[in-house]
Scaffold this active site. Sequence first.
Site, PDB file in Angstrom:
ATOM      1  N   HIS A 145       0.835  -1.206   0.000  1.00 32.08           N
ATOM      2  CA  HIS A 145       0.000   0.000   0.000  1.00 32.08           C
ATOM      3  C   HIS A 145       0.874   1.261   0.000  1.00 32.08           C
ATOM      4  O   HIS A 145       0.609   2.210  -0.745  1.00 32.08           O
ATOM      5  CB  HIS A 145      -0.883   0.058   1.258  1.00 32.08           C
ATOM      6  N   LYS A 161     -16.762  -7.640   3.664  1.00 29.54           N
ATOM      7  CA  LYS A 161     -15.543  -8.155   4.313  1.00 29.54           C
ATOM      8  C   LYS A 161     -15.688  -8.232   5.816  1.00 29.54           C
ATOM      9  O   LYS A 161     -16.327  -7.373   6.438  1.00 29.54           O
ATOM     10  CB  LYS A 161     -14.353  -7.245   3.988  1.00 29.54           C
ATOM     11  N   ARG A 173      -2.258  -6.099  -8.710  1.00 27.25           N
ATOM     12  CA  ARG A 173      -1.224  -7.138  -8.572  1.00 27.25           C
ATOM     13  C   ARG A 173      -1.314  -8.220  -9.627  1.00 27.25           C
ATOM     14  O   ARG A 173      -0.313  -8.749 -10.087  1.00 27.25           O
ATOM     15  CB  ARG A 173      -1.329  -7.792  -7.181  1.00 27.25           C
ATOM     16  N   SER A 195      -3.381  -8.027   2.176  1.00 24.94           N
ATOM     17  CA  SER A 195      -3.705  -7.993   3.613  1.00 24.94           C
ATOM     18  C   SER A 195      -4.387  -9.288   4.017  1.00 24.94           C
ATOM     19  O   SER A 195      -4.156  -9.809   5.112  1.00 24.94           O
ATOM     20  CB  SER A 195      -4.622  -6.802   3.906  1.00 24.94           C
TER      21      SER A 195
END
Length: 165
Positions: free
Chosen positions: A21, A45, A94, A131
Amino acid sequence: MSHKDVMAVCPGSFDPVTLGHLDVVERAVALFGGVIVGVGRNSTKNYLFSFDERMQLTRDAMAHMDGVRVLPIDGLLTDFCRLQGATVIVKGLRNSTDFDYELQMAQLNAALSGIETVLLPGSRQYGTISSTLLREVALNNGDIAQFVTPEVDAAVRAKVSGSVG
Ligand code: PNS
């Protein structure tokens, strides 16, 4: 208008904030005139850290960066951007799993508001850490120190040791 006149928002859950990040935010600072890091909620989440904890850890991790403000996103990201005068959303990318998810969000946010999303490919040294995976490693007593700041490492250790038993 030059890109240096543009205010950008880097949004995320930051549960917890990682070196990946920080890399994206540093690169956004180099590209745009100002950067606001927005700490948000994704209602699908389950978070390890509370909203206040995510805000505090993210603020501390970014305190050394000139021109970066860390603010809470209450409600829609696009409303937050409008309120802050930001016209670009910046996110790290990513892999192709990220791409599918980010494309959907970028299209939705553009449809809601006209705000453009810029996707920055992840830097090679951070690989595809997330994460989510770091939480999984930490919950199984693995060492995540190479992927986060010392403060975040300590906070994760405290949280995990408090939640096991
Ligand atoms: O790190 P994440 O979990 O990918 O971040 C997601 C986040 C917090 C940026 C996203 O859930 C968000 O923007 N939440 C605010 C509410 C909203 O605008 N949702 C619609 C997004 S298309």
